[in-house]
Design a protein around this motif. Sequence first.
Motif, PDB file in Angstrom:
ATOM      1  N   TRP A  13      19.489   5.993  63.170  1.00  0.00           N
ATOM      2  CA  TRP A  13      19.313   4.706  62.470  1.00  0.00           C
ATOM      3  C   TRP A  13      19.342   4.907  60.955  1.00  0.00           C
ATOM      4  O   TRP A  13      20.028   4.177  60.229  1.00  0.00           O
ATOM      5  CB  TRP A  13      17.977   4.084  62.905  1.00  0.00           C
ATOM      6  N   VAL A  17      22.028   3.245  58.385  1.00  0.00           N
ATOM      7  CA  VAL A  17      21.640   2.335  57.293  1.00  0.00           C
ATOM      8  C   VAL A  17      22.176   2.884  55.973  1.00  0.00           C
ATOM      9  O   VAL A  17      22.728   2.142  55.153  1.00  0.00           O
ATOM     10  CB  VAL A  17      20.096   2.169  57.249  1.00  0.00           C
ATOM     11  N   THR A  18      22.053   4.201  55.785  1.00  0.00           N
ATOM     12  CA  THR A  18      22.552   4.831  54.551  1.00  0.00           C
ATOM     13  C   THR A  18      24.060   4.616  54.430  1.00  0.00           C
ATOM     14  O   THR A  18      24.558   4.252  53.365  1.00  0.00           O
ATOM     15  CB  THR A  18      22.230   6.341  54.550  1.00  0.00           C
ATOM     16  N   LYS A  21      25.115   1.130  53.529  1.00  0.00           N
ATOM     17  CA  LYS A  21      24.887   0.795  52.119  1.00  0.00           C
ATOM     18  C   LYS A  21      25.861   1.498  51.183  1.00  0.00           C
ATOM     19  O   LYS A  21      26.277   0.926  50.190  1.00  0.00           O
ATOM     20  CB  LYS A  21      23.463   1.191  51.727  1.00  0.00           C
ATOM     21  N   THR A  22      26.189   2.749  51.496  1.00  0.00           N
ATOM     22  CA  THR A  22      27.006   3.523  50.551  1.00  0.00           C
ATOM     23  C   THR A  22      28.494   3.461  50.903  1.00  0.00           C
ATOM     24  O   THR A  22      29.334   3.502  50.017  1.00  0.00           O
ATOM     25  CB  THR A  22      26.575   4.993  50.530  1.00  0.00           C
ATOM     26  N   LEU A  77      23.007  15.155  52.440  1.00  0.00           N
ATOM     27  CA  LEU A  77      22.149  13.976  52.367  1.00  0.00           C
ATOM     28  C   LEU A  77      20.686  14.371  52.591  1.00  0.00           C
ATOM     29  O   LEU A  77      19.782  13.826  51.969  1.00  0.00           O
ATOM     30  CB  LEU A  77      22.598  12.990  53.454  1.00  0.00           C
ATOM     31  N   GLU A  80      19.255  16.443  49.491  1.00  0.00           N
ATOM     32  CA  GLU A  80      18.982  15.664  48.287  1.00  0.00           C
ATOM     33  C   GLU A  80      17.505  15.251  48.283  1.00  0.00           C
ATOM     34  O   GLU A  80      16.994  14.751  49.291  1.00  0.00           O
ATOM     35  CB  GLU A  80      19.880  14.416  48.314  1.00  0.00           C
ATOM     36  N   ASN A  81      16.832  15.448  47.186  1.00  0.00           N
ATOM     37  CA  ASN A  81      15.407  15.097  47.017  1.00  0.00           C
ATOM     38  C   ASN A  81      14.482  15.811  48.012  1.00  0.00           C
ATOM     39  O   ASN A  81      13.369  15.353  48.254  1.00  0.00           O
ATOM     40  CB  ASN A  81      15.171  13.585  47.164  1.00  0.00           C
ATOM     41  N   CYS A  83      14.705  15.981  51.244  1.00  0.00           N
ATOM     42  CA  CYS A  83      14.452  15.193  52.462  1.00  0.00           C
ATOM     43  C   CYS A  83      14.341  16.071  53.710  1.00  0.00           C
ATOM     44  O   CYS A  83      13.582  15.759  54.627  1.00  0.00           O
ATOM     45  CB  CYS A  83      15.556  14.162  52.656  1.00  0.00           C
TER      46      CYS A  83
ATOM     47  N   TYR B  92      14.831   9.200  50.767  1.00  0.00           N
ATOM     48  CA  TYR B  92      16.278   8.966  50.792  1.00  0.00           C
ATOM     49  C   TYR B  92      16.640   7.954  49.699  1.00  0.00           C
ATOM     50  O   TYR B  92      16.159   6.815  49.720  1.00  0.00           O
ATOM     51  CB  TYR B  92      16.721   8.473  52.166  1.00  0.00           C
ATOM     52  N   ALA B  93      17.469   8.395  48.764  1.00  0.00           N
ATOM     53  CA  ALA B  93      17.730   7.618  47.549  1.00  0.00           C
ATOM     54  C   ALA B  93      18.411   6.283  47.816  1.00  0.00           C
ATOM     55  O   ALA B  93      18.212   5.329  47.069  1.00  0.00           O
ATOM     56  CB  ALA B  93      18.578   8.453  46.595  1.00  0.00           C
ATOM     57  N   ASP B  94      19.194   6.190  48.884  1.00  0.00           N
ATOM     58  CA  ASP B  94      19.927   4.945  49.133  1.00  0.00           C
ATOM     59  C   ASP B  94      19.188   3.978  50.045  1.00  0.00           C
ATOM     60  O   ASP B  94      19.700   2.907  50.351  1.00  0.00           O
ATOM     61  CB  ASP B  94      21.318   5.259  49.699  1.00  0.00           C
ATOM     62  N   LEU B  95      18.009   4.383  50.480  1.00  0.00           N
ATOM     63  CA  LEU B  95      17.204   3.469  51.297  1.00  0.00           C
ATOM     64  C   LEU B  95      16.125   2.826  50.426  1.00  0.00           C
ATOM     65  O   LEU B  95      15.789   3.345  49.361  1.00  0.00           O
ATOM     66  CB  LEU B  95      16.537   4.224  52.453  1.00  0.00           C
ATOM     67  N   THR B  96      15.597   1.716  50.896  1.00  0.00           N
ATOM     68  CA  THR B  96      14.500   1.058  50.171  1.00  0.00           C
ATOM     69  C   THR B  96      13.183   1.749  50.559  1.00  0.00           C
ATOM     70  O   THR B  96      13.145   2.496  51.547  1.00  0.00           O
ATOM     71  CB  THR B  96      14.417  -0.430  50.570  1.00  0.00           C
ATOM     72  N   GLU B  99      12.427   0.964  54.179  1.00  0.00           N
ATOM     73  CA  GLU B  99      13.278   1.714  55.122  1.00  0.00           C
ATOM     74  C   GLU B  99      12.865   3.179  55.177  1.00  0.00           C
ATOM     75  O   GLU B  99      12.795   3.771  56.261  1.00  0.00           O
ATOM     76  CB  GLU B  99      14.746   1.587  54.703  1.00  0.00           C
ATOM     77  N   ARG B 133      16.517  -0.208  46.134  1.00  0.00           N
ATOM     78  CA  ARG B 133      16.878   1.167  46.498  1.00  0.00           C
ATOM     79  C   ARG B 133      16.024   2.153  45.706  1.00  0.00           C
ATOM     80  O   ARG B 133      15.802   1.967  44.500  1.00  0.00           O
ATOM     81  CB  ARG B 133      18.342   1.442  46.174  1.00  0.00           C
ATOM     82  N   ARG B 135      16.796   4.910  44.621  1.00  0.00           N
ATOM     83  CA  ARG B 135      17.601   5.513  43.551  1.00  0.00           C
ATOM     84  C   ARG B 135      17.305   4.876  42.182  1.00  0.00           C
ATOM     85  O   ARG B 135      17.467   5.511  41.156  1.00  0.00           O
ATOM     86  CB  ARG B 135      19.091   5.317  43.898  1.00  0.00           C
TER      87      ARG B 135
END
Lengths: 226, 247
Positions: A13, A17-18, A21-22, A77, A80-81, A83, B92-96, B99, B133, B135
């Motif tokens: 999921w 969602v990622t 959005k991208t 992905l 990054e950060n 995760c 996750y940078a592209d999620l809110t 989320e 987001r 990000r």
Amino acid sequence: MNLYFNQIAAIVWKDFVTELKTRELLSAMFIFALLVILIFIFSINLSIVKASEVGPGVLWVAFLFAGTIGLNRSFMLEKENGCLMGLMLVPADRTTIYFGKLISNFIFLSIMELFILPLFMIFFNIEILEYLGPLLMVIFLGTLGFCALGTLLSSLSSNLKTREIMLPILLYPLLIPIVIGVVRMTGQLLEGVPLLDMMKWVGLTASFDIIYIGVSIMTIDHILEE
Amino acid sequence: MEPDENAMEVRHLRKSFGVLKAVDGIDFELKQGEFLTVFGPNGAGKTTLIKILCGLTQPTSGTAKIAGFDVTEGNVEMRKEIGVISHATALYADLTPVENLMFFARMHGLSQPEEKAMKVIDEVGLSQRRNDRVRTFSRGMLQRLSIARAILHDPTILFLDEPFTGLDIHASNVLKEHLKRLHNRRRTILMTTHDISCGLEMCDKVALQVQGKFAFMENIADVNRDQFESMYFDAVRDNQFVMEIGS
């Protein structure tokens, strides 16, 4: 057991969602695969060479090379950060991470393949509709093996500085049995040979799929650990 | 965890990377609800210590028990008891925010993940930005969301690896308030930091880690702040000197 599947579903999921959005992954894979097919189309004289002889190779080169872009992105992905560290800290069996990423990769790659397949049919002027069922079965087996091994190796290479180079170097040699199997089966299907007559190849490809998934389950814990 | 059980028990803990001893024979224990701040110069092994204690990396030797679980066993139950905040936000940078936290709530197997996510987002004061987001967030907001992620499953033990890094004074104060609240809720906390005032203000115990060892560890009530500060600055200066010689 419910929690185990819920955790896998949560990873899938999150990846969906990622991507919604991208829209980075699917578009990059699709364009790359399309370019590969176009380059081959312009370099092969189809009035001399039979499309059913070169087509399967071109199709699978496009799928695998484009798929490698997806695999590289998959664990990037997570890196990054930090995760991936966050995932490692949740009370989940580490195989949930593997299966979650495997399913995401498989679905993304399959979507790209479904878009590429009609274009391949048009460019190579090959009628594939009558073999569509068996062809989809072959694509399923090849994509599953590619994603099973690719997900494991992308988790391994994600810790390396040279990850973009290392993934194909590690992946392609180990993938040879599956590539040989699916290219042979695709070629024979396009020449009208029924899938039932190539069960040896189906067996070989399916066996390697199972082996890669089995090896991944056994090793993912050690690979993800720093 | 039993009420009288130690939250952390660390014995002769060592971790080497080749010839480099990142953690070199650390011993300590923390009771439930205690707050330990670990200071130390860069490269002293503080992050490695936290990574071992939360099960992300294996020690070379020694033992560590967190909430009664051996960290070397990779116990899933142990991970239910801990929350980690580090330099990396693990978001996750592209999620809110919603989320992100819903995802982690589902991974923790929490019921009603959306409600839980909303609740902690509200707690860290990010309700207004819950649908943006990640990000687009500032460092301070990311750190607050990182706290929300770490406390989402209501862990009894928290590890904080230099949580004040890169925060402005306002964000720093907000973070301090959150930590005080968690400490008041009897959460056991191990924090590494370079910020002397924040670190000493909140803790029950203080340690100084130098070249992998705890060179000093005392209850905060027994610590002379000026002496500790000077000892810390000496350690940083000497470490700098060793690093320069080494290079």
